[in-house]
Design a protein around this motif. Structure first.
Motif, PDB file in Angstrom:
ATOM      1  N   ALA A  66       0.788  -1.260   0.012  1.00 11.37           N
ATOM      2  CA  ALA A  66       0.059   0.147  -0.049  1.00 11.37           C
ATOM      3  C   ALA A  66       0.854   1.309  -0.109  1.00 11.37           C
ATOM      4  O   ALA A  66       0.583   2.109  -0.541  1.00 11.37           O
ATOM      5  CB  ALA A  66      -0.965  -0.064   1.139  1.00 11.37           C
ATOM      6  N   VAL A  72      -6.960   1.640  -4.434  1.00 10.85           N
ATOM      7  CA  VAL A  72      -5.775   1.162  -3.676  1.00 10.85           C
ATOM      8  C   VAL A  72      -6.374   1.309  -2.079  1.00 10.85           C
ATOM      9  O   VAL A  72      -6.270   0.018  -1.267  1.00 10.85           O
ATOM     10  CB  VAL A  72      -4.531   1.927  -3.674  1.00 10.85           C
ATOM     11  CG1 VAL A  72      -3.660   1.186  -3.053  1.00 10.85           C
ATOM     12  CG2 VAL A  72      -4.100   1.665  -5.029  1.00 10.85           C
ATOM     13  N   TYR A  81      -6.922  -1.911   0.177  1.00  9.94           N
ATOM     14  CA  TYR A  81      -6.574  -2.230   1.625  1.00  9.94           C
ATOM     15  C   TYR A  81      -7.581  -2.641   2.586  1.00  9.94           C
ATOM     16  O   TYR A  81      -7.457  -3.584   3.305  1.00  9.94           O
ATOM     17  CB  TYR A  81      -5.671  -0.729   1.974  1.00  9.94           C
ATOM     18  CG  TYR A  81      -5.303  -0.995   3.267  1.00  9.94           C
ATOM     19  CD1 TYR A  81      -3.811  -1.426   3.271  1.00  9.94           C
ATOM     20  CD2 TYR A  81      -5.781  -0.818   4.440  1.00  9.94           C
ATOM     21  CE1 TYR A  81      -3.148  -1.291   4.481  1.00  9.94           C
ATOM     22  CE2 TYR A  81      -5.092  -0.927   5.671  1.00  9.94           C
ATOM     23  CZ  TYR A  81      -3.543  -1.116   5.481  1.00  9.94           C
ATOM     24  OH  TYR A  81      -2.957  -1.181   6.970  1.00  9.94           O
TER      25      TYR A  81
END
Length: 456
Positions: free
Chosen positions: A79, A98, A102
């Motif tokens: 990440a 993203v 996560y």
């Protein structure tokens, strides 16, 4: 002599004009405060619980760590890389995807861990340690997995936007809050049960604070950071397929490395006593304090190395890396050597006479601290070079080579044997990592030198 002071001021001004230096200073200043908080929290925890309760708490953390080796998402380092790239490119939609990935993977990890801990935790603890309550403690502690990812994600975004001062402040605020909750648990209850509940409350509070921090940060960076509603929308629409492979490789790397400390602790729990495992856990915890002196450098290296690699400036990459390496080798030896020498005086004074048996392990683990201090800066390098397959083979080879000596050492010398086994694991691993990684840098520099005349 008259010119010395103006020259020093100019040199200092030039040094502070470099963002890498300013960020490192901010991070290290925060780390000094973090060290103080960590030491106080460790003292409260160790002295407040006593050797038996702390041993139970340590074995619960060992079970948790072993369970987390099943987490193959690699969310932390992946990440950081992917969000940093998206933020740098000004791609707000990719940042939202993203972030959503996560949170998706974090929720999946929490659910799987819960599904394993609830039915099997007490039985595994009873079979491994003859103490069923350790598994029940694990069942409670697992709740933190539903909340800590929110805080970790916000910390990652603060790093990715290079908001290092805000990162440092927020990290230390949550650390102080956690320490205060542990203190309250010790005063009210004085057992591992109270401490575990305090850790759960700390995770919930950290997640709530994180939402406020992100909302403020998003208002400062509206062009690159998505609003909370965009992230919620992305949670429903984002596929993990484009992101999981890189994270999977990084997770394997991290989890294999964690086994270098978890396996000796597990062996001590099986073949010695909970107290022996607690002594080694306390020794490892003590070594974390001086290691914090290096975290600012490592965080900045995790940004600087990929930047140089992305620009294909391999000469600068090697020069910067060697410059940091020349500083970190003597610094590691000095910091951990001094800590080992002072351990016989500090441990009884700080933790109490009950923990004097941990002193030899702390002295022995000075080798581990030095080796990992040096080896830590190679992580950003081999991740940037995209040689994860070779590194994974190196980590597995180190595990295979060092496990038999580790068993022999632990059988012979209990806690001290566990400390030496950790040293052996890391010495083999770091040596092989350097042997595989560094020649690749030289090859890239030579390749760049050959391509330079052709491009003119």
């Amino acid at each position: 002599m008259k010119n010395a002071v103006p020259r020093a001021r100019r040199w200092l001004g030039q040094l502070l004009a470099i963002k890498f230096v300013r960020d490192t200073i901010a991070l290290q200043a925060g780390n000094l405060f973090g060290i103080a908080v960590g030491v106080v929290a460790s003292i409260i925890l160790v002295r407040g619980l006593g050797s038996t309760q702390y041993g139970l708490y340590s074995l619960m953390l060992t079970m948790y760590g072993l369970l987390m080796t099943l987490n193959l998402t690699g969310l932390g380092p992946s990440a950081t890389t992917q969000i940093s790239e998206a933020v740098a490119a000004g791609d707000r939609a990719e940042t939202a995807r993203v972030m959503a990935y996560y949170l998706q993977m974090s929720a999946g990890v929490a659910l799987v861990a819960t599904a394993l801990a609830l039915p099997f935790g007490p039985a595994v603890a009873a079979r491994s340690y003859d103490e069923r309550s350790i598994g029940v403690l694990l069942q409670i502690y697992i709740v933190t997995l539903f909340f800590t990812p929110v805080q970790n994600l916000v910390l990652t975004i603060l790093k990715s936007t290079r908001s290092m001062q805000a990162f440092t402040v927020f990290e230390n605020v949550t650390a102080v809050l956690d320490a205060l909750l542990i203190l309250g648990a010790i005063l009210l209850d004085g057992t591992a049960w109270g401490v575990v509940i305090a850790r759960v409350l700390g995770a919930v509070a950290g997640a709530l604070l994180s939402l406020g921090v992100y909302a403020r940060l998003q208002r400062r960076h509206p062009a690159t950071l998505p609003a909370s509603g965009e992230v919620v929308h992305a949670l429903r629409t984002t596929s993990p397929r484009p992101y999981w492979r890189f994270g999977f490789q990084l997770a394997l790397d991290k989890n294999i490395s964690q086994l270098y400390t978890l396996l000796p602790l597990q062996m001590l729990g099986m073949w010695a006593t909970p107290q022996a495992a607690g002594y080694l856990r306390m020794a490892l915890s003590a070594l974390e304090r001086p290691a914090l002196f290096f975290s600012g450098i490592l965080i900045n290296m995790s940004v600087q190395v990929p930047a140089d690699y992305g620009r294909r400036d391999y000469v600068r990459l090697r020069a910067n890396f060697l410059r940091v390496l020349r500083w970190i080798i003597p610094l590691s030896i000095a910091v951990f050597g001094t800590f080992s020498l002072l351990a016989p005086l500090l441990v009884p004074l700080v933790y109490g006479e009950d923990y004097r048996p941990a002193v030899p392990a702390i002295i022995v683990l000075g080798v581990y601290g030095t080796v990992t201090g040096i080896g830590g800066i190679f992580g950003p390098l081999y991740r940037s070079l995209r040689i994860m397959r070779e590194i994974l083979l190196v980590k597995v080879a180190a595990l295979a080579v060092a496990s038999l000596p580790a068993i022999v050492l632990i059988r012979a010398w209990d806690t001290v044997g566990g400390a030496w086994s950790i040293n052996v694991y890391y010495i083999v691993s770091v040596a092989l990592t350097i042997a595989v990684t560094w020649p690749r840098v030289g090859a890239l520099v030579r390749q760049a030198a050959q391509e330079a005349p052709a491009s003119r």
